[in-house]
Design a protein around this motif. Structure first.
Motif, PDB file in Angstrom:
ATOM      1  N   ALA A 217      23.909  13.845  -1.621  1.00  0.00           N
ATOM      2  CA  ALA A 217      24.750  14.306  -2.727  1.00  0.00           C
ATOM      3  C   ALA A 217      24.377  13.601  -4.027  1.00  0.00           C
ATOM      4  O   ALA A 217      24.331  14.229  -5.092  1.00  0.00           O
ATOM      5  CB  ALA A 217      26.225  14.050  -2.394  1.00  0.00           C
ATOM      6  N   ARG A 218      24.097  12.312  -3.936  1.00  0.00           N
ATOM      7  CA  ARG A 218      23.716  11.567  -5.140  1.00  0.00           C
ATOM      8  C   ARG A 218      22.429  12.113  -5.746  1.00  0.00           C
ATOM      9  O   ARG A 218      22.294  12.170  -6.971  1.00  0.00           O
ATOM     10  CB  ARG A 218      23.554  10.082  -4.794  1.00  0.00           C
ATOM     11  CG  ARG A 218      24.863   9.352  -4.520  1.00  0.00           C
ATOM     12  CD  ARG A 218      24.607   7.923  -4.092  1.00  0.00           C
ATOM     13  NE  ARG A 218      25.852   7.195  -3.842  1.00  0.00           N
ATOM     14  CZ  ARG A 218      25.909   5.942  -3.373  1.00  0.00           C
ATOM     15  NH1 ARG A 218      24.766   5.289  -3.101  1.00  0.00           N
ATOM     16  NH2 ARG A 218      27.078   5.356  -3.188  1.00  0.00           N
ATOM     17  N   GLU A 219      21.501  12.515  -4.911  1.00  0.00           N
ATOM     18  CA  GLU A 219      20.249  13.074  -5.418  1.00  0.00           C
ATOM     19  C   GLU A 219      20.504  14.386  -6.144  1.00  0.00           C
ATOM     20  O   GLU A 219      19.902  14.670  -7.183  1.00  0.00           O
ATOM     21  CB  GLU A 219      19.254  13.280  -4.270  1.00  0.00           C
ATOM     22  CG  GLU A 219      18.678  12.000  -3.702  1.00  0.00           C
ATOM     23  CD  GLU A 219      17.936  11.190  -4.753  1.00  0.00           C
ATOM     24  OE1 GLU A 219      17.161  11.783  -5.540  1.00  0.00           O
ATOM     25  OE2 GLU A 219      18.145   9.954  -4.814  1.00  0.00           O
ATOM     26  N   GLN A 220      21.398  15.216  -5.592  1.00  0.00           N
ATOM     27  CA  GLN A 220      21.726  16.471  -6.248  1.00  0.00           C
ATOM     28  C   GLN A 220      22.432  16.227  -7.584  1.00  0.00           C
ATOM     29  O   GLN A 220      22.190  16.941  -8.570  1.00  0.00           O
ATOM     30  CB  GLN A 220      22.595  17.336  -5.334  1.00  0.00           C
ATOM     31  CG  GLN A 220      21.882  17.823  -4.084  1.00  0.00           C
ATOM     32  CD  GLN A 220      22.766  18.693  -3.207  1.00  0.00           C
ATOM     33  OE1 GLN A 220      23.887  19.051  -3.587  1.00  0.00           O
ATOM     34  NE2 GLN A 220      22.275  19.048  -2.018  1.00  0.00           N
ATOM     35  N   ILE A 221      23.289  15.223  -7.623  1.00  0.00           N
ATOM     36  CA  ILE A 221      24.031  14.922  -8.851  1.00  0.00           C
ATOM     37  C   ILE A 221      23.086  14.424  -9.943  1.00  0.00           C
ATOM     38  O   ILE A 221      23.282  14.720 -11.133  1.00  0.00           O
ATOM     39  CB  ILE A 221      25.136  13.883  -8.551  1.00  0.00           C
ATOM     40  CG1 ILE A 221      26.222  14.529  -7.681  1.00  0.00           C
ATOM     41  CG2 ILE A 221      25.743  13.336  -9.836  1.00  0.00           C
ATOM     42  CD1 ILE A 221      27.224  13.557  -7.123  1.00  0.00           C
ATOM     43  N   LYS A 222      22.049  13.697  -9.559  1.00  0.00           N
ATOM     44  CA  LYS A 222      21.072  13.229 -10.551  1.00  0.00           C
ATOM     45  C   LYS A 222      20.438  14.397 -11.295  1.00  0.00           C
ATOM     46  O   LYS A 222      20.108  14.283 -12.484  1.00  0.00           O
ATOM     47  CB  LYS A 222      19.977  12.405  -9.859  1.00  0.00           C
ATOM     48  CG  LYS A 222      20.412  11.040  -9.370  1.00  0.00           C
ATOM     49  CD  LYS A 222      19.255  10.331  -8.679  1.00  0.00           C
ATOM     50  CE  LYS A 222      19.689   8.994  -8.103  1.00  0.00           C
ATOM     51  NZ  LYS A 222      18.579   8.311  -7.381  1.00  0.00           N
ATOM     52  N   LEU A 267      30.774   7.542 -18.119  1.00  0.00           N
ATOM     53  CA  LEU A 267      31.278   8.887 -18.393  1.00  0.00           C
ATOM     54  C   LEU A 267      30.263   9.933 -17.963  1.00  0.00           C
ATOM     55  O   LEU A 267      30.624  10.965 -17.372  1.00  0.00           O
ATOM     56  CB  LEU A 267      31.595   9.039 -19.881  1.00  0.00           C
ATOM     57  CG  LEU A 267      32.910   8.430 -20.381  1.00  0.00           C
ATOM     58  CD1 LEU A 267      33.002   8.542 -21.895  1.00  0.00           C
ATOM     59  CD2 LEU A 267      34.109   9.098 -19.726  1.00  0.00           C
ATOM     60  N   ASP A 268      29.000   9.675 -18.250  1.00  0.00           N
ATOM     61  CA  ASP A 268      27.940  10.613 -17.851  1.00  0.00           C
ATOM     62  C   ASP A 268      27.863  10.743 -16.333  1.00  0.00           C
ATOM     63  O   ASP A 268      27.855  11.853 -15.787  1.00  0.00           O
ATOM     64  CB  ASP A 268      26.609  10.119 -18.416  1.00  0.00           C
ATOM     65  CG  ASP A 268      25.428  10.920 -17.895  1.00  0.00           C
ATOM     66  OD1 ASP A 268      25.361  12.129 -18.174  1.00  0.00           O
ATOM     67  OD2 ASP A 268      24.580  10.333 -17.195  1.00  0.00           O
ATOM     68  N   ARG A 269      27.834   9.621 -15.629  1.00  0.00           N
ATOM     69  CA  ARG A 269      27.708   9.648 -14.168  1.00  0.00           C
ATOM     70  C   ARG A 269      28.926  10.276 -13.511  1.00  0.00           C
ATOM     71  O   ARG A 269      28.805  11.104 -12.590  1.00  0.00           O
ATOM     72  CB  ARG A 269      27.480   8.234 -13.641  1.00  0.00           C
ATOM     73  CG  ARG A 269      26.118   7.656 -13.988  1.00  0.00           C
ATOM     74  CD  ARG A 269      26.096   6.142 -13.870  1.00  0.00           C
ATOM     75  NE  ARG A 269      26.499   5.672 -12.551  1.00  0.00           N
ATOM     76  CZ  ARG A 269      26.734   4.387 -12.276  1.00  0.00           C
ATOM     77  NH1 ARG A 269      26.634   3.465 -13.224  1.00  0.00           N
ATOM     78  NH2 ARG A 269      27.060   4.027 -11.049  1.00  0.00           N
TER      79      ARG A 269
END
Length: 327
Positions: A217-222, A267-269
């Motif tokens: 999920a973190r990779e997709q969010i990046k 805020l961005d993350r």
């Protein structure tokens, strides 16, 4: 029957994670959402609330649903840094004498730092390297922490006797500060029935997501899209805390020190993580606004005038959101 994680997408796994925690934590929907956002954004959380508002229970529920190792540290005035990070222990094996590193509770996936403001500055400083660098240095040697690593600290907002205010540098390292309020009438009734049911028939809930789903999920969010307009909006919100005179006389009087660049990054993350949780492939202004208080509130220092007028960080951030236009 065990869950086949390989057949689930990261979206499905995280949706089940939220649903699983909701079965244990009643009336704290926003808190659960922010905990999961911090997990996806690879950040740490400071939970503040009155006794009995399920701070510790929330952290334990997240750990159980993730099947992650939970390390609990009860912060007290006599705690030493070695009690947190670990220390070298003297060993004798026959004629051989050695010093071996004994890892402390920091070497777990989720760290429950209970009543974190009850430990002195030396112990607080021991956490700084772990929270920022994801490593611990003892006796000149550096030891990496687990890939899935998250500090979830709690503190009581009203009990200040025997406490030590957290340094600004450490507060800044918490991605989010989440306030936990008392539940409403219906939620209170549901809590009574939930706990009674657990006492009568304890249920063994199966973990619904493993750490690989979180990493995916973190990779997709990046790679999630964020427009230039939203980027300018994030910058404008943070700049409103540093140059409040651009917006209103009230903001100028209320703010002593503004938010650091970590606020912009957070805020961005967090906005991207929330957009992903909502099933979108792009960030909208509501994603930024939904996390603005939790990201910026603990990074702004109120002036004496604000305190005298009864202005808290919630009212301050709400005022900023009202006055800063979406680009």
């Amino acid at each position: 029957m065990s869950t086949d994680f390989s057949q689930q997408t990261p979206q499905q796994s995280l949706a089940q994670l939220v649903q699983q925690i909701q079965q244990t934590i009643i009336g704290q929907q926003a808190v659960i959402e922010h905990l999961v956002i911090a997990l996806l954004a690879n950040g740490h959380v400071l939970l503040e609330g009155l006794p009995g508002t399920a701070k510790t229970r929330s952290i334990k529920a997240l750990s159980k649903a993730l099947q992650a190792e939970l390390g609990r540290i009860q912060f007290t005035p006599d705690l030493l840094p070695a009690d947190v990070t670990g220390t070298e222990v003297y060993h004798v094996d026959g004629d051989k004498e050695t010093l071996a590193f004994q890892p402390g509770p920091l070497f777990h996936n989720l760290i429950l730092a209970d009543e974190i403001n009850r430990a002195p500055a030396k112990v607080q400083s021991a956490l700084l390297e772990a929270m920022e660098e994801r490593q611990v240095t003892v006796a000149g040697k550096t030891y990496p922490l687990p890939q899935l690593f998250m500090v979830l600290a709690t503190q009581n907002p009203i009990e200040q006797e025997g406490t030590y205010p957290l340094p600004e540098a450490q507060m800044d390292r918490f991605l989010l500060k989440v306030d936990m309020d008392y539940p409403d009438d219906d939620s209170e009734l549901s809590i009574i029935r939930l706990v009674r049911g657990e006492e009568l028939q304890p249920q063994l809930r199966e973990p619904v997501v493993d750490e690989n789903a979180v990493f995916a999920a973190r990779e997709q969010i990046k790679n999630l899209h964020i427009s230039e307009a939203i980027e300018h909006y994030i910058v404008a919100l943070v700049m409103a805390t540093r140059h409040p005179e651009r917006y209103s006389e009230d903001l100028r009087r209320w703010i002593a020190f503004g938010a650091s660049p970590r606020a912009s990054l957070a805020l961005d993350r967090c906005a991207r993580a929330r957009a992903w949780l909502c099933g979108r492939d792009h960030v909208i202004p509501e994603d930024v606004q939904a996390v603005a208080l939790q990201v910026m509130g603990h990074r702004i220092q109120l002036s004496y005038e604000a305190q005298a007028e009864g202005v808290d960080t919630r009212k301050l951030v709400e005022t900023i959101l009202q006055q800063v236009a979406v680009a």
